[in-house]
Design a protein around this motif. Structure first.
Motif, PDB file in Angstrom:
ATOM      1  N   TRP A 228      28.637  63.452  27.456  1.00 52.98           N
ATOM      2  CA  TRP A 228      28.027  62.902  28.666  1.00 52.98           C
ATOM      3  C   TRP A 228      27.714  64.003  29.681  1.00 52.98           C
ATOM      4  O   TRP A 228      26.687  63.961  30.367  1.00 52.98           O
ATOM      5  N   VAL A 229      28.593  65.000  29.782  1.00 53.00           N
ATOM      6  CA  VAL A 229      28.316  66.114  30.694  1.00 53.00           C
ATOM      7  C   VAL A 229      27.072  66.872  30.229  1.00 53.00           C
ATOM      8  O   VAL A 229      26.192  67.191  31.035  1.00 53.00           O
ATOM      9  N   ALA A 230      26.994  67.151  28.921  1.00 53.59           N
ATOM     10  CA  ALA A 230      25.829  67.882  28.396  1.00 53.59           C
ATOM     11  C   ALA A 230      24.545  67.095  28.603  1.00 53.59           C
ATOM     12  O   ALA A 230      23.517  67.641  29.039  1.00 53.59           O
ATOM     13  N   MET A 234      21.387  68.129  30.996  1.00 54.37           N
ATOM     14  CA  MET A 234      20.026  68.207  30.476  1.00 54.37           C
ATOM     15  C   MET A 234      19.109  67.232  31.211  1.00 54.37           C
ATOM     16  O   MET A 234      17.929  67.526  31.432  1.00 54.37           O
ATOM     17  N   GLY A 235      19.651  66.076  31.585  1.00 58.63           N
ATOM     18  CA  GLY A 235      18.855  65.150  32.390  1.00 58.63           C
ATOM     19  C   GLY A 235      18.511  65.729  33.740  1.00 58.63           C
ATOM     20  O   GLY A 235      17.422  65.498  34.279  1.00 58.63           O
ATOM     21  N   LEU A 236      19.442  66.506  34.302  1.00 60.90           N
ATOM     22  CA  LEU A 236      19.169  67.156  35.589  1.00 60.90           C
ATOM     23  C   LEU A 236      18.101  68.229  35.441  1.00 60.90           C
ATOM     24  O   LEU A 236      17.240  68.387  36.321  1.00 60.90           O
ATOM     25  N   ILE A 237      18.130  68.970  34.347  1.00 59.92           N
ATOM     26  CA  ILE A 237      17.076  69.947  34.088  1.00 59.92           C
ATOM     27  C   ILE A 237      15.734  69.239  33.916  1.00 59.92           C
ATOM     28  O   ILE A 237      14.698  69.702  34.410  1.00 59.92           O
ATOM     29  N   GLY A 238      15.752  68.089  33.226  1.00 58.55           N
ATOM     30  CA  GLY A 238      14.526  67.305  33.104  1.00 58.55           C
ATOM     31  C   GLY A 238      14.030  66.810  34.441  1.00 58.55           C
ATOM     32  O   GLY A 238      12.818  66.712  34.683  1.00 58.55           O
ATOM     33  N   LEU A 239      14.966  66.491  35.344  1.00 62.46           N
ATOM     34  CA  LEU A 239      14.573  66.071  36.690  1.00 62.46           C
ATOM     35  C   LEU A 239      13.863  67.196  37.419  1.00 62.46           C
ATOM     36  O   LEU A 239      12.888  66.974  38.147  1.00 62.46           O
ATOM     37  N   ILE A 240      14.330  68.429  37.218  1.00 62.02           N
ATOM     38  CA  ILE A 240      13.675  69.571  37.863  1.00 62.02           C
ATOM     39  C   ILE A 240      12.271  69.781  37.295  1.00 62.02           C
ATOM     40  O   ILE A 240      11.324  70.086  38.021  1.00 62.02           O
ATOM     41  N   GLU A 241      12.149  69.574  35.965  1.00 61.63           N
ATOM     42  CA  GLU A 241      10.867  69.881  35.316  1.00 61.63           C
ATOM     43  C   GLU A 241       9.838  68.776  35.494  1.00 61.63           C
ATOM     44  O   GLU A 241       8.676  69.045  35.770  1.00 61.63           O
ATOM     45  N   CYS A 251      24.683  59.050  33.146  1.00 62.44           N
ATOM     46  CA  CYS A 251      25.840  59.819  32.675  1.00 62.44           C
ATOM     47  C   CYS A 251      26.889  59.951  33.768  1.00 62.44           C
ATOM     48  O   CYS A 251      28.099  59.915  33.484  1.00 62.44           O
ATOM     49  N   LEU A 252      26.454  60.077  35.009  1.00 62.04           N
ATOM     50  CA  LEU A 252      27.399  60.149  36.127  1.00 62.04           C
ATOM     51  C   LEU A 252      28.168  58.841  36.265  1.00 62.04           C
ATOM     52  O   LEU A 252      29.398  58.835  36.449  1.00 62.04           O
ATOM     53  N   LEU A 253      27.469  57.715  36.157  1.00 63.76           N
ATOM     54  CA  LEU A 253      28.130  56.410  36.260  1.00 63.76           C
ATOM     55  C   LEU A 253      29.069  56.162  35.081  1.00 63.76           C
ATOM     56  O   LEU A 253      30.167  55.622  35.250  1.00 63.76           O
ATOM     57  N   LEU A 273      40.691  64.968  32.256  1.00 64.87           N
ATOM     58  CA  LEU A 273      39.421  65.276  31.587  1.00 64.87           C
ATOM     59  C   LEU A 273      38.255  64.546  32.253  1.00 64.87           C
ATOM     60  O   LEU A 273      37.180  65.118  32.458  1.00 64.87           O
ATOM     61  N   ALA A 274      38.474  63.282  32.599  1.00 67.35           N
ATOM     62  CA  ALA A 274      37.408  62.505  33.232  1.00 67.35           C
ATOM     63  C   ALA A 274      37.047  63.075  34.605  1.00 67.35           C
ATOM     64  O   ALA A 274      35.864  63.171  34.966  1.00 67.35           O
ATOM     65  N   LEU A 275      38.055  63.456  35.381  1.00 67.37           N
ATOM     66  CA  LEU A 275      37.789  64.018  36.712  1.00 67.37           C
ATOM     67  C   LEU A 275      37.086  65.366  36.600  1.00 67.37           C
ATOM     68  O   LEU A 275      36.200  65.675  37.414  1.00 67.37           O
ATOM     69  N   LEU A 276      37.468  66.178  35.618  1.00 61.49           N
ATOM     70  CA  LEU A 276      36.788  67.462  35.427  1.00 61.49           C
ATOM     71  C   LEU A 276      35.324  67.249  35.068  1.00 61.49           C
ATOM     72  O   LEU A 276      34.432  67.934  35.602  1.00 61.49           O
ATOM     73  N   ALA A 277      35.059  66.306  34.166  1.00 61.01           N
ATOM     74  CA  ALA A 277      33.668  66.007  33.806  1.00 61.01           C
ATOM     75  C   ALA A 277      32.891  65.491  35.018  1.00 61.01           C
ATOM     76  O   ALA A 277      31.728  65.870  35.237  1.00 61.01           O
TER      77      ALA A 277
END
Length: 333
Positions: A228-230, A234-241, A251-253, A273-277
């Motif tokens: 989900w982090v990955a 990648m979704g954030l990079i797609g948002l930039i592009e 993924c955040l939700l 682990l969940a908080l780190l992600a």
């Protein structure tokens, strides 16, 4: 034990109610239940892993010298003999079936390489998980379910690599199926416990008093949260592009929902682990917002440092507070 408790009470100036609570907690954990049985099971599982690895290495080292029929028959025997031993030796059933599962993977790999079936790698892992499912269902052991969950996660990851899926639009069926599959994988320990197909542990704070195995939940969290982090990054990079950002938000939700699930389970390791992600995704979103706002470099570094420290410090403080609360409630219960 009594002297140690008196020293703790004097050192930290505990009140009478706190001293009673400390005494109750010491009695709760004074005698670890079935420690010998747990150690025997753990050593048997390690032995099964070593035997399975030894089988694979032995076959690989002697690969050119053996005939095809010998390799095929040897790998079939490596699957059949531990499965039969599991029927005859109930105390070693988990270890025997784990060894049979590993040998089954070696057999499928041999078949795929020898006969060139043309199957994709994810199909190999999916077939491996499907063929191992009957004895995992029959045994109903947490360790076997954890191994099966890892196989299912590998099959799902190879079927839809996160870096490839992130290039699709959210309406793409492949991306939707992948998101649903990972969510189902994280919820699988709860589903198995509810159906009575996996061992559970008592939890008086849950309706019905049954909680999933900690091993299963931790394996599920370790398999699902990095994906989900990955995908979120990648979704954030797609948002930039190209704009959008729906995949990042989903993924955040999902990661926040996983954190809530770990709070319900009262597992500090899985919650960590969940908080780190969640922190990684939030900080990545903050970085995107700062880049878009055209803030100067020093200002971005300052804000990023302060927010990063606040996120990590807040997560650590939350974990510590929840751990103390849960220990206190267990001691009172």
């Amino acid at each position: 034990m009594h002297e140690l408790l008196h020293q703790l009470v004097r050192r930290f100036n505990l009140e009478a109610a706190q001293a009673r609570q400390l005494w109750q907690m010491s009695q709760l954990h004074a005698r670890p239940p079935a420690l010998r049985g747990w150690l025997e099971g753990a050593l048997a599982a390690v032995a099964a892993l070593l035997l399975g690895a030894g089988l694979v290495f032995w076959v690989a080292a002697n690969w050119p010298e053996q005939t095809r029929a010998f390799k095929f028959n040897a790998l079939q025997a490596a699957v059949l003999l531990p499965a039969l031993a599991a029927l005859a030796l109930p105390r070693l059933r988990t270890a025997c079936l784990l060894l049979a599962t590993l040998a089954l993977g070696a057999l499928l790999a041999f078949v795929g390489q020898t006969y060139q079936t043309g199957a994709d790698p994810w199909q190999l892992f999916a077939a491996w998980a499907a063929l191992a499912l009957p004895w995992v269902l029959a045994a109903r052991r947490a360790l076997l379910w954890a191994a099966w969950l890892l196989l299912a996660a590998l099959a799902l990851a190879l079927w839809g690599l996160p870096l490839e899926l992130a290039r699709y639009e959210l309406a793409h069926p492949r991306l939707q199926l992948a998101l649903a599959g990972w969510a189902l994988l994280l919820a699988l320990p709860w589903l198995l416990t509810w159906l009575g197909l996996a061992p559970s542990r008592h939890a008086h704070w849950l309706a019905g008093g049954r909680a999933p195995s900690l091993l299963l939940m931790r394996v599920a969290a370790l398999a699902v949260l990095p994906v989900w982090v990955a995908m979120g990054l990648m979704g954030l990079i797609g948002l930039i592009e190209r704009g959008g950002g729906a995949l990042y938000a989903i993924c955040l939700l999902l990661t926040a929902a996983a954190g809530w699930l770990m709070v319900r389970l009262r597992d500090v390791a899985a919650l960590g682990l969940a908080l780190l992600a969640l922190d990684l995704l939030l900080l990545a979103g903050l970085g995107y917002g700062l880049l878009k706002s055209n803030t100067n470099v020093m200002g971005m570094l300052l804000v990023g440092t302060v927010v990063s420290a606040a996120c990590l410090g807040g997560s650590a403080a939350l974990l510590l507070r929840l751990q103390r609360q849960w220990l206190a409630e267990e001691g009172c219960g």
